[in-house]
Design a protein around this motif. Structure first.
Motif, PDB file in Angstrom:
ATOM      1  N   UNK A   5       0.492  -1.409   0.337  1.00  6.77           N
ATOM      2  CA  UNK A   5       0.397   0.184   0.311  1.00  6.77           C
ATOM      3  C   UNK A   5       0.298   1.444  -0.458  1.00  6.77           C
ATOM      4  N   UNK A   6       2.224   1.222   0.242  1.00  2.22           N
ATOM      5  CA  UNK A   6       2.918   2.395   0.413  1.00  2.22           C
ATOM      6  C   UNK A   6       3.554   2.468  -0.868  1.00  2.22           C
ATOM      7  N   UNK A   7       3.822   0.900  -1.337  1.00  8.16           N
ATOM      8  CA  UNK A   7       4.345   0.943  -2.499  1.00  8.16           C
ATOM      9  C   UNK A   7       3.626   2.234  -3.731  1.00  8.16           C
ATOM     10  N   UNK A   8       2.065   1.488  -3.443  1.00  6.05           N
ATOM     11  CA  UNK A   8       1.414   2.149  -4.348  1.00  6.05           C
ATOM     12  C   UNK A   8       0.672   3.980  -4.234  1.00  6.05           C
ATOM     13  N   UNK A   9       1.194   4.321  -2.363  1.00  6.00           N
ATOM     14  CA  UNK A   9       1.404   5.798  -3.198  1.00  6.00           C
ATOM     15  C   UNK A   9       2.807   6.272  -3.582  1.00  6.00           C
ATOM     16  N   UNK A  10       3.427   5.762  -3.033  1.00  4.71           N
ATOM     17  CA  UNK A  10       5.176   6.458  -3.662  1.00  4.71           C
ATOM     18  C   UNK A  10       5.422   6.002  -5.429  1.00  4.71           C
ATOM     19  N   UNK A  11       4.831   4.867  -6.643  1.00  2.00           N
ATOM     20  CA  UNK A  11       4.158   5.398  -7.588  1.00  2.00           C
ATOM     21  C   UNK A  11       3.445   6.347  -8.012  1.00  2.00           C
ATOM     22  N   UNK A  12       2.147   6.440  -7.123  1.00  4.62           N
ATOM     23  CA  UNK A  12       1.400   8.088  -7.818  1.00  4.62           C
ATOM     24  C   UNK A  12       1.936   8.435  -7.787  1.00  4.62           C
ATOM     25  N   UNK A  13       2.545   9.177  -6.568  1.00  7.53           N
ATOM     26  CA  UNK A  13       3.268  10.260  -6.411  1.00  7.53           C
ATOM     27  C   UNK A  13       4.644  10.222  -6.974  1.00  7.53           C
ATOM     28  N   UNK A  14       4.904   9.317  -7.425  1.00  7.10           N
ATOM     29  CA  UNK A  14       6.813   9.596  -7.583  1.00  7.10           C
ATOM     30  C   UNK A  14       8.094   9.955  -6.855  1.00  7.10           C
ATOM     31  N   UNK A  15       7.827   9.366  -5.449  1.00 11.96           N
ATOM     32  CA  UNK A  15       8.685  10.031  -4.425  1.00 11.96           C
ATOM     33  C   UNK A  15       8.497   9.047  -3.551  1.00 11.96           C
ATOM     34  N   UNK A  16       9.945   9.124  -2.807  1.00 16.73           N
ATOM     35  CA  UNK A  16       9.754   8.320  -1.616  1.00 16.73           C
ATOM     36  C   UNK A  16       9.265   8.426  -0.229  1.00 16.73           C
ATOM     37  N   UNK A  17       8.010   7.884   0.519  1.00 18.91           N
ATOM     38  CA  UNK A  17       8.440   7.861   1.728  1.00 18.91           C
ATOM     39  C   UNK A  17       8.596   8.072   2.511  1.00 18.91           C
ATOM     40  N   UNK A  18       9.835   6.815   2.511  1.00 20.19           N
ATOM     41  CA  UNK A  18      10.348   6.339   3.761  1.00 20.19           C
ATOM     42  C   UNK A  18      11.752   6.236   3.111  1.00 20.19           C
ATOM     43  N   UNK A  19      12.451   6.453   4.164  1.00 17.41           N
ATOM     44  CA  UNK A  19      14.113   5.372   4.390  1.00 17.41           C
ATOM     45  C   UNK A  19      13.789   4.557   4.795  1.00 17.41           C
ATOM     46  N   UNK A  20      14.460   2.778   4.535  1.00 19.40           N
ATOM     47  CA  UNK A  20      14.337   2.247   4.954  1.00 19.40           C
ATOM     48  C   UNK A  20      16.030   0.881   5.078  1.00 19.40           C
ATOM     49  N   UNK A  21      15.741   0.793   6.542  1.00 21.10           N
ATOM     50  CA  UNK A  21      17.283   0.314   7.447  1.00 21.10           C
ATOM     51  C   UNK A  21      16.908  -0.514   7.795  1.00 21.10           C
ATOM     52  N   UNK A  22      18.310  -1.255   7.707  1.00 18.91           N
ATOM     53  CA  UNK A  22      17.898  -3.044   9.037  1.00 18.91           C
ATOM     54  C   UNK A  22      17.042  -2.218  10.651  1.00 18.91           C
ATOM     55  N   UNK A  23      17.614  -0.809  10.190  1.00 20.79           N
ATOM     56  CA  UNK A  23      18.000  -0.598  12.149  1.00 20.79           C
ATOM     57  C   UNK A  23      16.611   0.179  12.426  1.00 20.79           C
ATOM     58  N   UNK A  24      15.525   1.365  10.826  1.00 18.11           N
ATOM     59  CA  UNK A  24      14.985   2.601  11.654  1.00 18.11           C
ATOM     60  C   UNK A  24      14.317   2.653   9.803  1.00 18.11           C
ATOM     61  N   UNK A  25      13.058   3.541  10.373  1.00 13.99           N
ATOM     62  CA  UNK A  25      12.049   3.858   8.777  1.00 13.99           C
ATOM     63  C   UNK A  25      11.985   5.417   8.993  1.00 13.99           C
ATOM     64  N   UNK A  26      12.953   5.813   8.620  1.00 11.83           N
ATOM     65  CA  UNK A  26      12.817   7.517   8.291  1.00 11.83           C
ATOM     66  C   UNK A  26      11.631   8.091   6.998  1.00 11.83           C
TER      67      UNK A  26
END
Length: 306
Positions: A39-60
């Motif tokens: 669902x988040x990926x669908x938003x990102x694809x529609x908006x053309x922007x990444x919404x979160x930076x994902x690492x093994x320790x955090x979601x920013x």
């Protein structure tokens, strides 16, 4: 720009924003983590922007996510206010009578459970709209876990921590054969009697095949299969044409094809699968969904052994 997201996508996005975790967002919404991600990926694809930076320790959240948050909250709040404003008695009653329920179900349960449930609800005045996902058992479980179905009827238990399984009845594996077959005269068929028969088995990897293989292994039995098929309806077609005999769930006897065939119990070992209701933990269904669940529970009590 084409709008290709809905309120559920916004809700998933806000849950990740508030919990800073895809895992905790999934727990909050009683969905699988993969469903939140999609669902988040669908938003990102529609908006053309990444919404979160994902690492093994955090979601920013990114800057785009911070800008979207207030707008997403406003859109959801506006939708809630609109829904509340429309809920006078007449509109609420009409909505309940024509509301939609999505049910994931293994195909052999359509005739003995779904069809009589629909007839019962119509008699009670409901006009249900049903989106039926008729799929294999593992696909039913996946549809419920990912939020694609309101609930499911299947023969395997919970595969995801966000789902729970409520057993309804035991569905025995029986021998399916033409009524003019010589084994149809027997009340119970012994496993050794199948040695010389062209045997039709469920495809390897399916839940029914796993049950059959495990039971035979425990009893140190073997049966040489001649045909493997993916669907019970295909197996019954072959049986009807005199191609072979099949091991199928007893519930297949209720179908239009099944009513033309004979079904006989198998001797020890007895093989059966638990059929039950699969739901997401903590999900409150609408009145129509709950009415279907109650009707399925009532109907399952009448599905007696042959």
């Amino acid at each position: 720009m084409r709008i290709n997201f809905d309120f559920n996508d916004l809700e998933a996005f806000l849950a990740v924003m508030e919990t800073a975790s895809f895992h905790h967002a999934a727990e909050r919404l009683s969905l699988s983590q993969s469903a939140i991600t999609r669902r988040v990926q669908k938003l990102e694809e529609t908006l053309g922007s990444a919404l979160f930076e994902r690492t093994t320790r955090a979601v920013k959240p990114t800057l785009a996510a911070k800008r979207l948050q207030a707008r997403a909250e406003a859109m959801l709040e506006s939708a809630r206010e609109t829904a509340l404003a429309m809920r006078d008695e007449s509109v609420a009653f009409a909505h309940q009578r024509g509301s939609l329920v999505t049910i994931a179900m293994i195909p052999t349960m359509v005739t003995p459970l779904l069809a009589p449930a629909v007839r019962k609800l119509r008699e009670d005045g409901a006009v249900p709209r049903i989106r039926l996902l008729d799929r294999a058992a593992n696909e039913v479980a996946e549809a419920v876990a990912q939020g694609d179905a309101d609930f499911g009827i299947c023969s395997i238990g919970s595969l995801e921590p966000n789902t729970e399984f409520e057993p309804l009845f035991e569905d025995s594996i029986v021998l399916t054969l033409r009524r003019d077959h010589h084994l149809a005269a027997a009340g119970t068929v012994a496993w050794p009697d199948l040695q010389d028969e062209p045997l039709i088995l469920p495809a390897r990897g399916t839940g029914n095949r796993l049950l059959i293989d495990e039971a035979m292994a425990r009893s140190r039995l073997s049966a040489q299969w001649t045909y493997e098929v993916g669907r019970s309806s295909t197996a019954m077609d072959l049986v009807s044409e005199g191609i072979g005999v099949a091991l199928l769930p007893r519930s297949a006897m209720y179908s239009a094809q099944g009513k033309t065939l004979a079904f006989r119990k198998l001797g020890d070992p007895d093989v059966s699968r638990p059929v039950g209701m699969l739901t997401r933990v903590g999900l409150a269904g609408n009145p129509l969904t709950e009415a279907f669940k109650k009707t399925f529970r009532d109907l399952s009590q009448s599905l007696s052994e042959i």
